[in-house]
Motif scaffolding. Structure first.
Motif, PDB file in Angstrom:
ATOM      1  N   ARG A 150      -7.838  -3.903  -8.632  1.00 25.28           N
ATOM      2  CA  ARG A 150      -7.154  -2.624  -7.031  1.00 25.28           C
ATOM      3  C   ARG A 150      -6.804  -2.422  -6.581  1.00 25.28           C
ATOM      4  O   ARG A 150      -6.272  -1.515  -6.235  1.00 25.28           O
ATOM      5  CB  ARG A 150      -8.064  -3.514  -5.842  1.00 25.28           C
ATOM      6  N   SER A 191     -12.723   4.427  -4.431  1.00 30.08           N
ATOM      7  CA  SER A 191     -12.359   4.611  -6.484  1.00 30.08           C
ATOM      8  C   SER A 191     -12.575   3.369  -7.058  1.00 30.08           C
ATOM      9  O   SER A 191     -12.554   2.746  -7.876  1.00 30.08           O
ATOM     10  CB  SER A 191     -10.706   4.897  -6.088  1.00 30.08           C
ATOM     11  N   VAL A 215      -5.681   0.439  -8.194  1.00 34.03           N
ATOM     12  CA  VAL A 215      -6.242   1.389  -8.455  1.00 34.03           C
ATOM     13  C   VAL A 215      -4.493   2.190  -7.286  1.00 34.03           C
ATOM     14  O   VAL A 215      -4.650   3.068  -6.600  1.00 34.03           O
ATOM     15  CB  VAL A 215      -7.882   1.376  -8.036  1.00 34.03           C
ATOM     16  N   VAL A 216      -4.554   1.100  -6.289  1.00 33.23           N
ATOM     17  CA  VAL A 216      -3.433   1.056  -5.238  1.00 33.23           C
ATOM     18  C   VAL A 216      -2.731   1.978  -5.622  1.00 33.23           C
ATOM     19  O   VAL A 216      -1.893   2.940  -5.172  1.00 33.23           O
ATOM     20  CB  VAL A 216      -3.409   0.112  -4.280  1.00 33.23           C
ATOM     21  N   VAL A 218      -8.790   5.022  -1.988  1.00 30.74           N
ATOM     22  CA  VAL A 218      -8.886   3.941  -2.657  1.00 30.74           C
ATOM     23  C   VAL A 218      -9.987   3.242  -2.455  1.00 30.74           C
ATOM     24  O   VAL A 218     -10.487   2.605  -3.616  1.00 30.74           O
ATOM     25  CB  VAL A 218      -7.692   3.236  -2.178  1.00 30.74           C
ATOM     26  N   PHE A 273      -3.410   5.612  -6.716  1.00 32.32           N
ATOM     27  CA  PHE A 273      -2.686   6.594  -5.605  1.00 32.32           C
ATOM     28  C   PHE A 273      -1.553   6.755  -4.580  1.00 32.32           C
ATOM     29  O   PHE A 273      -1.056   7.997  -3.957  1.00 32.32           O
ATOM     30  CB  PHE A 273      -3.688   6.038  -4.547  1.00 32.32           C
ATOM     31  N   SER A 329      -5.036   8.417   1.318  1.00 32.07           N
ATOM     32  CA  SER A 329      -5.282   6.954   0.578  1.00 32.07           C
ATOM     33  C   SER A 329      -7.236   5.937   0.908  1.00 32.07           C
ATOM     34  O   SER A 329      -7.230   5.017   0.695  1.00 32.07           O
ATOM     35  CB  SER A 329      -4.466   6.123   2.181  1.00 32.07           C
TER      36      SER A 329
END
Length: 224
Positions: free
Chosen positions: A75, A32, A78-79, A29, A82, A26
């Motif tokens: 964003r 990234s 991206v979250v 994030v 992951f 985490s």
């Protein structure tokens, strides 16, 4: 490394290992997301959106709001990427570490323990695509216990294990945004072999690539 012990995984470590892994992944994030913002296609989309709305609406608020929403969506992508990887890992090898890593003689899973608490993890098993090599996996150290030599100690443990079993090298895969990991592996004698894209759509769009490192054990003497 006062009070640090590197030992094999036990079943009672399961929840702590999952926590270390989840927290460690985490953490990537933000970096990234910044990596995504640096990509020319991302910057072009944001600029074109802003300029086109600015010209058509004659309003400053609307393009600012639109760009803000695009950034929020980026964003969240991206979250999502992951979280999907974390969930998949927790359901696969980390769901039964003993079965995956401790049943065969050429694979193993270690934890770093500090004052009775699991603060780091690392594992290895034979790489499916590179005969004669073990693959280093699940490397993570709690943020509170970094800069204490734990990562180096775990890397040495994997190298010794690999050498003792007659394998020629250790290989590993890490992401382009894990710069601290790059420094650790290069310090331990690993050499960058190649960089390649992750096949998933979001990763391709964000130019999120993986890097393969290799440690040839006959070159590793200086690190032992």
């Amino acid at each position: 490394m006062a009070n640090i012990q590197i030992r094999k995984y036990k079943d009672e470590d399961a929840e702590a290992v999952k926590e270390v892994f989840t927290l460690g992944m985490s953490e990537h994030v933000p970096s990234s997301f910044m990596h995504l913002l640096k990509q020319p296609p991302t910057q072009m989309v944001l600029m074109c959106t802003f300029c086109s709305l600015m010209a058509s609406s004659k309003s400053f608020l609307l393009p600012v709001l639109a760009v803000t929403l695009l950034l929020a969506a980026a964003r969240q992508s991206v979250v999502y990427m992951f979280n999907k990887y974390i969930d998949t890992s927790l359901k696969k090898d980390l769901n039964n570490i003993t079965e995956t890593y401790l049943k065969e003689k050429d694979s193993c899973f270690w934890v770093a323990e500090c004052d009775g608490r699991v603060v780091g993890t690392m594992a290895c098993l034979p790489n499916e695509n590179t005969p004669g090599c073990l693959e280093l996996k699940r490397a993570s150290v709690r943020r509170s216990h970094r800069r204490m030599g734990i990562g180096k100690a775990l890397c040495r443990t994997v190298a010794d294990f690999t050498r003792d079993r007659g394998y020629a090298a250790v290989i590993l895969y890490t992401s382009v945004v894990q710069t601290d990991a790059h420094k650790l592996y290069e310090c331990m004698g690993y050499e960058k072999i190649r960089e390649f894209p992750v096949p998933e759509f979001i990763a391709k769009v964000t130019n999120f690539t993986l890097i393969e490192y290799r440690l040839d054990l006959h070159r590793d003497r200086k690190n032992n």
